[in-house]
Design an enzyme around this catalytic site. Sequence first.
Site: not given
Ligand code: AMP
Ligand code: MG
Length: 490
Positions: A95, A116, A128-129, A179, A186, A255-256, A265
Amino acid sequence: MTNRHTNEADWHFDNTYIDLPSSFFSMIDPVPVRSPELTILNEDLAASLGLDDEVLQSDEGIAVFAGNNVPEGTKPLAQAYAGHQFGHFTMLGDGRAVLIGEHITPSGERLDIQLKGSGRTPYSRGGDGRATLGPMLREYIISEAMHALGIPTTRGLAVVTTGEIVLREKELPGAILTRVADSHIRVGTFQYAANMGKDEDLKNLADYTIERHFSALKDENQPYLALLKDVVDRQASLIAKWQLVGFIHGVMNTDNMTISGETIDYGPCAFMDTYDPATVFSSIDTQGRYAYGNQPPIGGWNLARFAESLLPLLHDDQEEAVKLAQDVVSDYPKRVEQYWLNGMRAKLGLFHEEKEDKSLIQDLLRLMKEQGADFTNTFRAITFDQLEDTDLQDASDFKQWYEQWQVRRNRQKESADDAQQLMKKSNPAVIPRNHRVEEALEAAVERGDYSVMTQLLEVLSKPYAHTPDQEAYTTPPPPSDRPYRTFCGT
Ligand code: AMP
Ligand code: MG
């Protein structure tokens, strides 16, 4: 628009992920940012990747880290995946990350280069990506510490600020982490494939994974079963290593969890100071699902999800497939315990296995828990026979434990010197203590002073050196009535 320029840093990209069925990814360029600046570059890593660090630090190099420029020949994409988050299944995907490509190092290794915090993708959902500076530097520091501790991990090549503000609980400076990983495949990637419903796609992913990470398994009779076995083994080894240094991942969603066996992560992770299996730092982990002591069994739970996703490849008959998978997954608790016992033996200077070792280890841990002893410093103190430096001195049964340990040590033929050498390389002097990490991040983010972080990174790069200059970094945080808290999605 992202520019496609020449490639002076000497990147060697070769993208094989795009050969998978198109449902596994979305081709997307990183979203350019306003005015990128380099905050930190991992020169050792750059050198091992065969990259020219002068170019990496130039405007052209920084433009790549920022996503404003992608080296010629790359085909950036965001990966699709799914995952059980705190036990609940969700379709996910990158995301806020883009896989720039697979870089081939001078020694022929194939490594993912991912940005990232590089902007929105089709998988961003409401996000917001973007990423912010503090958490990206935090991932950089802790993953470097893990690497130096000898624990498989993704690594940070660089962190750039974007010159843009990111809105969280307040306005924060935006940043992007580059990264580097063996791959970003995963457990959740397999769950995604299994849920897309096409066995053909799942087979493609499994074949790709075997080719990339387990090429020796290609000629096995049952390569997919062998894949499951090896993934179980790598995760057992990895999670045991976490336990041995007191690392708490904090968000062991499927997913992690990588298939390559690397730690990935670094959101709410943190190292434990006082030994307590119930330790949790993550603010959202209210049930303690990912507490220190739960990490080994949660690893098994995640591997069971991996096994489930592989079922169609294991046998045509579903019942047979389940039986085959269960046999492998049920082996995991034994494996993780074996890796852990071997590691704990080394921490106690023991070279060979004896039946009573487990209870000797458990007795020490029980004492540590009762006395609220610092995990790292207890092992460090006994390495140098400085019992007065342990928090266990006052425990009435510590003396008895110590004597038992001496008797056990005297039964082995290796010298006391050799035992101490083994302990020195198994018991780190320094870990990234939370208060030290926070202090470094505050100086960098609030005051633009990177010297505190640079110094911390230097100390963390030699955790087993046991040199006097490390002393100041071995102190546990001052007692506080507010427990240390970490946050997800930062
Ligand atoms: P994480 O907890 O970092 O493993 O993220 C879980 C999911 O949320 C993954 O698919 C990430 O890419 C997505 N994600 C985390 N933060 C954001 C963000 N600010 N904008 C878009 N997607 C996000
Ligand atoms: Mg993750």
